[in-house]
Write a protein that holds these residues in place. Structure first.
Motif, PDB file in Angstrom:
ATOM      1  N   UNK A 348     -13.991 -23.553 -42.849  1.00  0.00           N
ATOM      2  CA  UNK A 348     -12.834 -24.119 -43.553  1.00  0.00           C
ATOM      3  C   UNK A 348     -11.558 -23.372 -43.190  1.00  0.00           C
ATOM      4  N   UNK A 349     -11.640 -22.059 -43.121  1.00  0.00           N
ATOM      5  CA  UNK A 349     -10.458 -21.268 -42.782  1.00  0.00           C
ATOM      6  C   UNK A 349      -9.954 -21.598 -41.390  1.00  0.00           C
ATOM      7  N   UNK A 350     -10.829 -21.579 -40.376  1.00  0.00           N
ATOM      8  CA  UNK A 350     -10.369 -21.790 -39.003  1.00  0.00           C
ATOM      9  C   UNK A 350      -9.853 -23.215 -38.799  1.00  0.00           C
ATOM     10  N   UNK A 351     -10.518 -24.201 -39.362  1.00  0.00           N
ATOM     11  CA  UNK A 351     -10.050 -25.575 -39.185  1.00  0.00           C
ATOM     12  C   UNK A 351      -8.665 -25.763 -39.804  1.00  0.00           C
ATOM     13  N   UNK A 352      -8.437 -25.157 -40.965  1.00  0.00           N
ATOM     14  CA  UNK A 352      -7.112 -25.247 -41.578  1.00  0.00           C
ATOM     15  C   UNK A 352      -6.075 -24.504 -40.741  1.00  0.00           C
ATOM     16  N   UNK A 353      -6.445 -23.310 -40.248  1.00  0.00           N
ATOM     17  CA  UNK A 353      -5.498 -22.527 -39.451  1.00  0.00           C
ATOM     18  C   UNK A 353      -5.124 -23.244 -38.164  1.00  0.00           C
ATOM     19  N   UNK A 354      -6.111 -23.852 -37.504  1.00  0.00           N
ATOM     20  CA  UNK A 354      -5.838 -24.542 -36.240  1.00  0.00           C
ATOM     21  C   UNK A 354      -4.962 -25.779 -36.448  1.00  0.00           C
ATOM     22  N   UNK A 355      -5.073 -26.395 -37.614  1.00  0.00           N
ATOM     23  CA  UNK A 355      -4.243 -27.570 -37.904  1.00  0.00           C
ATOM     24  C   UNK A 355      -2.940 -27.194 -38.596  1.00  0.00           C
ATOM     25  N   UNK A 356      -2.716 -25.870 -38.761  1.00  0.00           N
ATOM     26  CA  UNK A 356      -1.514 -25.331 -39.403  1.00  0.00           C
ATOM     27  C   UNK A 356      -1.348 -25.847 -40.834  1.00  0.00           C
ATOM     28  N   UNK A 357      -2.472 -25.934 -41.523  1.00  0.00           N
ATOM     29  CA  UNK A 357      -2.487 -26.324 -42.924  1.00  0.00           C
ATOM     30  C   UNK A 357      -2.995 -25.143 -43.759  1.00  0.00           C
ATOM     31  N   UNK A 358      -2.530 -25.008 -44.996  1.00  0.00           N
ATOM     32  CA  UNK A 358      -3.080 -23.945 -45.852  1.00  0.00           C
ATOM     33  C   UNK A 358      -4.527 -24.272 -46.206  1.00  0.00           C
ATOM     34  N   UNK A 359      -5.410 -23.273 -46.170  1.00  0.00           N
ATOM     35  CA  UNK A 359      -6.807 -23.558 -46.480  1.00  0.00           C
ATOM     36  C   UNK A 359      -6.997 -23.811 -47.968  1.00  0.00           C
ATOM     37  N   UNK A 360      -7.543 -24.970 -48.291  1.00  0.00           N
ATOM     38  CA  UNK A 360      -7.818 -25.250 -49.692  1.00  0.00           C
ATOM     39  C   UNK A 360      -9.189 -24.772 -50.128  1.00  0.00           C
ATOM     40  N   UNK A 361     -10.067 -24.498 -49.156  1.00  0.00           N
ATOM     41  CA  UNK A 361     -11.438 -24.068 -49.419  1.00  0.00           C
ATOM     42  C   UNK A 361     -12.134 -24.969 -50.440  1.00  0.00           C
ATOM     43  N   UNK A 362     -12.112 -26.295 -50.241  1.00  0.00           N
ATOM     44  CA  UNK A 362     -12.739 -27.169 -51.238  1.00  0.00           C
ATOM     45  C   UNK A 362     -14.241 -26.943 -51.391  1.00  0.00           C
ATOM     46  N   UNK A 363     -14.944 -26.677 -50.275  1.00  0.00           N
ATOM     47  CA  UNK A 363     -16.385 -26.461 -50.373  1.00  0.00           C
ATOM     48  C   UNK A 363     -16.674 -25.167 -51.121  1.00  0.00           C
ATOM     49  N   UNK A 364     -15.969 -24.103 -50.739  1.00  0.00           N
ATOM     50  CA  UNK A 364     -16.194 -22.809 -51.380  1.00  0.00           C
ATOM     51  C   UNK A 364     -15.900 -22.877 -52.874  1.00  0.00           C
ATOM     52  N   UNK A 365     -14.819 -23.534 -53.224  1.00  0.00           N
ATOM     53  CA  UNK A 365     -14.442 -23.601 -54.635  1.00  0.00           C
ATOM     54  C   UNK A 365     -15.428 -24.430 -55.447  1.00  0.00           C
ATOM     55  N   UNK A 366     -16.010 -25.455 -54.830  1.00  0.00           N
ATOM     56  CA  UNK A 366     -16.891 -26.354 -55.576  1.00  0.00           C
ATOM     57  C   UNK A 366     -18.334 -25.865 -55.645  1.00  0.00           C
ATOM     58  N   UNK A 367     -18.775 -25.097 -54.634  1.00  0.00           N
ATOM     59  CA  UNK A 367     -20.189 -24.753 -54.539  1.00  0.00           C
ATOM     60  C   UNK A 367     -20.534 -23.307 -54.849  1.00  0.00           C
ATOM     61  N   UNK A 368     -19.572 -22.398 -54.680  1.00  0.00           N
ATOM     62  CA  UNK A 368     -19.941 -20.989 -54.659  1.00  0.00           C
ATOM     63  C   UNK A 368     -19.162 -20.163 -55.682  1.00  0.00           C
ATOM     64  N   UNK A 369     -19.716 -19.982 -56.873  1.00  0.00           N
ATOM     65  CA  UNK A 369     -19.044 -19.114 -57.844  1.00  0.00           C
ATOM     66  C   UNK A 369     -19.007 -17.652 -57.424  1.00  0.00           C
ATOM     67  N   UNK A 370     -19.822 -17.273 -56.411  1.00  0.00           N
ATOM     68  CA  UNK A 370     -19.825 -15.889 -55.909  1.00  0.00           C
ATOM     69  C   UNK A 370     -18.539 -15.551 -55.165  1.00  0.00           C
ATOM     70  N   UNK A 371     -17.766 -16.562 -54.767  1.00  0.00           N
ATOM     71  CA  UNK A 371     -16.597 -16.357 -53.913  1.00  0.00           C
ATOM     72  C   UNK A 371     -15.346 -16.198 -54.777  1.00  0.00           C
ATOM     73  N   UNK A 372     -14.651 -15.085 -54.601  1.00  0.00           N
ATOM     74  CA  UNK A 372     -13.362 -14.854 -55.245  1.00  0.00           C
ATOM     75  C   UNK A 372     -12.286 -14.890 -54.168  1.00  0.00           C
ATOM     76  N   UNK A 373     -11.363 -15.855 -54.260  1.00  0.00           N
ATOM     77  CA  UNK A 373     -10.343 -16.068 -53.252  1.00  0.00           C
ATOM     78  C   UNK A 373      -9.010 -15.507 -53.726  1.00  0.00           C
ATOM     79  N   UNK A 374      -8.284 -14.888 -52.799  1.00  0.00           N
ATOM     80  CA  UNK A 374      -6.936 -14.407 -53.111  1.00  0.00           C
ATOM     81  C   UNK A 374      -6.165 -14.291 -51.810  1.00  0.00           C
ATOM     82  N   UNK A 375      -4.853 -14.137 -51.911  1.00  0.00           N
ATOM     83  CA  UNK A 375      -4.027 -13.927 -50.739  1.00  0.00           C
ATOM     84  C   UNK A 375      -3.879 -12.446 -50.481  1.00  0.00           C
TER      85      UNK A 375
END
Length: 375
Positions: A348-375
């Motif tokens: 998700x990160x690389x595809x967003x970066x290559x398209x010059x879009x901010x990564x929304x991480x929809x899969x990570x946010x919906x499936x993985x409570x273990x993941x804590x995202x921050x800038x």
């Protein structure tokens, strides 16, 4: 030359080999992207540096084969590797990992796509091989990436070249990350040749504006160095690697992803409390320096994962590894789930970066409570 400390001190370490644990059956996770995967292995020589590396290439394939082959399919290389792996994870786990098989098809034709493939350059942690990361690398290929993964003499585990020559593994030192970074730079130049040379299976199939670098441990440090030295690398992901304390951070303007794992002292503690750990505070300080010039910095903290959860060794059943090794090197997360998180978040990160879009991480946010995202 920049001299950097290497990822984590546990990139290569010693395992208690007793008692005689049961040899496990180790199975690679199902690919998460839906595409069949091909793989090949080549020796590439950098004439300018008089240096050869072994490159494993994972890619979307046009041929499906229901049969399986060993992940490391050179029997002589397997014999050399056995002692090295046994030293780290114990003889039972080593035997299970060396017997692990893959559905990736050797030298399969490349998948026909209307668009060019994005490319990822991968560097393992010190003392490990690309084949120790088959779950992640094949998972990324199944999502449409072409992945070029380094086995780098002097930084990798024991290596056997096709001519029979052997390069032994060595202890990591302050030059290992810089060596890996130079090899990643060499791979970036070879991507251009693969794309432009008629007869290459990737002739005009690779996107030269969508090249990313990633690595684990010392390889993650190397990926950052390579991106700082080469703006042709469009984005970079560091899987739990560190710069030395007090080192002036290299300037990386590209989008950057930093995975860090649960501190050993904070097992089962909420992410909000991780800052009580000294190592976590040091990593946060480094990230604050590194992320300033990046136009798209993202940090991911992974609860329940430790440094070796990025390796296929995380798939070994707990009963086949000495408790002390598991406690120090692997977190509580189920092995396949940990690898799936890394594949999904990284893609998700690389595809967003290559398209010059901010990564929304929809899969990570919906499936993985273990993941804590921050800038």
């Amino acid at each position: 030359m920049l001299l950097l400390a290497l990822g984590s001190a546990c990139d290569a370490s010693e395992a208690d080999s007793s008692p005689p644990y049961v040899v496990p059956v180790v199975t690679l996770p199902s690919w998460r992207g839906g595409l069949d995967v091909g793989r090949s292995r080549e020796v590439w020589t950098d004439d300018a540096r008089h240096r050869s590396v072994i490159v494993s290439i994972y890619y979307p394939a046009a041929l499906h084969d229901s049969s399986t082959t060993p992940v490391l399919d050179d029997s002589s290389w397997v014999r050399l590797r056995r002692n090295e792996l046994a030293h780290r994870v114990g003889p039972a786990a080593a035997s299970g990992l060396l017997a692990m098989r893959t559905h990736a098809v050797h030298d399969a034709p490349v998948q026909a796509w209307d668009e060019q493939f994005p490319v990822l350059l991968f560097a393992p942690a010190a003392g490990w091989l690309p084949t120790d990361y088959s779950g992640i690398l094949e998972g990324l290929a199944s999502k449409g990436f072409v992945v070029l993964a380094l086995a780098s003499p002097g930084a990798a585990g024991v290596m056997r070249f096709p001519d029979g020559s052997v390069v032994e593994s060595r202890d990591q030192d302050d030059g290992t990350a810089s060596l890996l970074a130079s090899d990643l730079g060499f791979l970036r130049q070879r991507v251009i040749e693969l794309n432009l040379v008629p007869g290459s299976p990737f002739f005009r199939r690779l996107s030269l504006t969508s090249i990313g670098a990633l690595g684990h441990g010392a390889g993650g440090t190397a990926a950052i160095l390579a991106a700082a030295a080469d703006t042709g690398i469009a984005a970079v992901a560091n899987l739990d690697g560190e710069l030395p304390h007090g080192f002036r951070a290299p300037v990386v303007g590209q989008p950057m992803l930093y995975f860090t794992v649960e501190p050993a002292t904070m097992s089962r503690m909420p992410v909000e409390r991780w800052g009580e750990d000294r190592t976590e505070r040091r990593r946060t300080e480094q990230w604050e320096q590194l992320s300033v010039p990046s136009r798209q910095p993202q940090r991911v903290r992974l609860a329940g994962m430790h440094h070796w959860n990025f390796l296929d060794a995380a798939l070994v059943p707990p009963a086949s590894i000495a408790p002390g090794v598991r406690r120090l090197r692997f977190g509580d997360i189920e092995g396949e789930r940990g690898l799936a998180i890394v594949v999904d978040v990284t893609s998700e990160f690389f595809l967003a970066a290559f398209s010059r879009m901010p990564p929304g991480f929809p899969v990570a946010r919906s499936l993985y409570p273990e993941v804590a995202l921050s800038r």
